[in-house]
Scaffold this active site. Structure first.
Site, PDB file in Angstrom:
ATOM      1  N   SER A 109       0.786  -1.282   0.034  1.00 47.59           N
ATOM      2  CA  SER A 109       0.045  -0.269   0.107  1.00 47.59           C
ATOM      3  C   SER A 109       0.751   1.412  -0.002  1.00 47.59           C
ATOM      4  CB  SER A 109      -0.902   0.163   1.296  1.00 47.59           C
ATOM      5  OG  SER A 109      -1.486   1.351   1.562  1.00 47.59           O
ATOM      6  N   ASP A 132      -5.596   0.499  -9.558  1.00 44.10           N
ATOM      7  CA  ASP A 132      -6.742   1.292  -9.705  1.00 44.10           C
ATOM      8  C   ASP A 132      -7.420   0.982 -11.143  1.00 44.10           C
ATOM      9  OD1 ASP A 132      -6.502   2.617  -6.977  1.00 44.10           O
ATOM     10  OD2 ASP A 132      -5.584   4.276  -7.909  1.00 44.10           O
TER      11      ASP A 132
HETATM   12  C1  S3P Z   1      -2.990   5.571  -3.544  1.00 43.42           C
HETATM   13  C2  S3P Z   1      -2.514   4.674  -3.449  1.00 43.42           C
HETATM   14  C3  S3P Z   1      -3.439   3.140  -3.665  1.00 43.42           C
HETATM   15  C4  S3P Z   1      -4.453   3.808  -4.952  1.00 43.42           C
HETATM   16  C5  S3P Z   1      -5.179   4.847  -4.454  1.00 43.42           C
HETATM   17  C6  S3P Z   1      -4.366   6.056  -4.547  1.00 43.42           C
HETATM   18  C7  S3P Z   1      -1.859   6.751  -3.513  1.00 43.42           C
HETATM   19  O1  S3P Z   1      -4.051   2.902  -2.512  1.00 43.42           O
HETATM   20  O2  S3P Z   1      -5.454   2.665  -4.941  1.00 43.42           O
HETATM   21  O3  S3P Z   1      -6.124   5.326  -5.025  1.00 43.42           O
HETATM   22  O4  S3P Z   1      -2.037   7.935  -3.848  1.00 43.42           O
HETATM   23  O5  S3P Z   1      -0.950   6.646  -2.518  1.00 43.42           O
HETATM   24  P1  S3P Z   1      -3.405   1.883  -1.434  1.00 43.42           P
HETATM   25  O6  S3P Z   1      -2.079   2.499  -1.050  1.00 43.42           O
HETATM   26  O7  S3P Z   1      -4.324   1.558  -0.583  1.00 43.42           O
HETATM   27  O8  S3P Z   1      -3.141   0.583  -2.274  1.00 43.42           O
END
Ligand code: S3P
Length: 433
Positions: free
Chosen positions: A166, A317
């Site tokens: 994440s 995404d």
């Molecule tokens: C993001 C990370 C992702 C992504 C989100 C934007 C970011 O989420 O799905 O739309 O800007 O760091 P996760 O970190 O929960 O995977």
């Protein structure tokens, strides 16, 4: 609660620029607010999500001005002040989780709230490392969700092995590490988007990356200052992805997207669509702080593929669109290792499986993905967005290929990331009715 009816497109093609990158816009707003000096930002995504983050930074003491598409942010030098009311991050997981990291090192109490979708998203994933660093975090919603109350202060550096891939959790720990004395280390299970690392390095932070391990050395907030900058936010690859997928599945058509972010941690969808048979060329300017350039997509008769493993974070995404491409391809497309999709703005495995079945696509749900069998898309039904912008937009792309019109309910949610989506669909397909 507006709905849209999408009819089959007779032609798909054209040239387009998409609005600014959402992930980068959040980070530019937050990091400029703690820099020393004035930052100038062009290309900032003026969507609901990013404007909420910008307002939050203003409420925390940064001076924000917006004029003729240019945003100027006068940084605080690192010392934010307590806001007068709770900060509303709307629909944005990135907004609330990254800001929690930044606020962990600020000596005051803040409450952060969000909409119904944000109140169902897990926040224990940031609470755990930020409490290990010394912040006090209360999760006031049901089941460990928002609202969040944070009492920040002195934070200690930690070494944290992320339990899930994440970028939001990685970034929250790094942003808290900005206020710590010593070395904060985050180790990822799989590489995720690195916008936070790139921007911190461009601002002069002492940050290094060794494989999956990211180290940030700091001397507290009063240590070496983070430099303000002139930032151009490239177009959002995740927004371009709708038109890239629409074009990839249309034999003989050509779509060109210009001025779009081409950070390799974001563009795995291009590899997937190439494997499925589309022809895609990129022209990259790798000298910019974020690789930027243009993409030329030529459509083909697609065939099924498998998507999983290290590829997943780099198209997280875009997975609803892989489902759409699978529905339009010959054979079976398998998505696996994508359980994280269940904790996005909606449970994107369940919502896509329900919607694909509703429009007549053969699809099987698995714990961590789906199997989609391509064929004709019957349409002639109404489907729900579930208040999730990416589900609304992915279904709109599929609707361009349906035998009968597809109605999508509650499409106002597209404003969280792509307010111009319907206009741009008109430009690419001219069949938005
Ligand atoms: C993001 C990370 C992702 C992504 C989100 C934007 C970011 O989420 O799905 O739309 O800007 O760091 P996760 O970190 O929960 O995977």
């Amino acid at each position: 609660m507006t709905s849209k009816v999408i009819a089959s497109a007779s032609a798909i093609g054209g040239r387009l620029r998409v609005p600014g990158d959402k992930s980068i816009s959040h980070r530019v707003a937050m990091l400029s607010a703690i820099a020393s000096g004035t930052s100038e930002v062009s290309g900032f995504l003026c969507s609901e999500d990013c404007l909420n983050t910008l307002s939050a930074m203003a409420a925390l003491g940064a001076m924000v001005r917006q004029e003729d598409g240019l945003i100027t942010i006068e940084g605080t030098g690192g010392t934010l002040h307590a806001p007068q009311a709770a900060l509303d991050l709307g629909n944005s997981g990135t907004g609330i989780r990254l800001l929690a990291g930044l606020l962990a090192g600020q000596p005051f109490e803040v409450e952060m709230v969000g909409d119904v979708s944000l109140q169902s998203r897990p926040m224990g994933r940031i609470q755990k490392p930020l409490e290990a660093m010394g912040a006090h975090i209360e999760l006031l919603g049901e089941g460990g969700c928002a609202p969040i109350r944070i009492e920040g202060g002195v934070v200690n550096p930690i070494r944290y092995a992320l339990p899930m891939a994440s970028a939001q959790v990685k970034s929250a720990v790094l942003l808290a590490g900005l206020a710590a004395h010593g070395e904060t280390v985050v180790v990822e299970p799989r590489a995720t988007r690195d916008h936070t690392e790139r921007m911190l390095m461009a601002m002069g932070a002492d940050l290094s990356v060794d494989g999956l391990s990211i180290s940030l050395r700091r001397d507290g907030l009063s240590g070496p200052v983070l430099k303000s900058g002139v930032w151009h936010v490239p177009g959002d690859f995740s927004s371009a992805a709708f038109w890239i997928t629409a074009a990839a599945a249309s034999e003989g058509c050509e779509v060109i997207i210009e001025g779009v972010g081409l950070n390799p941690r974001r563009t795995a969808l291009l590899d997937v669509l190439r494997r499925m048979g589309a022809s895609i060329e990129c022209h990259v300017d790798a000298s910019a702080w974020e690789p930027t350039g243009s993409i030329v997509v030529r459509g083909a008769r697609l065939h099924g593929t498998e998507v999983g493993g290290d590829e997943i974070p780099n198209l997280i995404d875009e997975l609803p669109l892989v489902g759409v491409a699978g529905a339009l391809a010959e054979g079976v497309t398998v998505i696996r290792d994508a359980a994280e999709l269940r904790v996005k703005e909606s449970d994107r495995i369940a919502t896509m499986v329900t919607n694909l079945s509703a429009v007549g696509v053969a699809v099987d749900e698995t714990d961590d993905g789906m199997h989609v069998t391509g064929g004709r898309v019957a349409g002639g039904v109404a489907v729900k967005s579930y208040g999730d912008h990416r589900i609304a937009m992915a279904m709109a792309v599929l609707g361009l290929y349906a035998d009968r019109p597809v109605q999508i309910d509650n499409v106002a949610c597209v404003a969280t990331s792509y307010p111009e989506f319907w206009d741009d669909m008109g430009k690419i397909a001219e069949h938005d009715k």
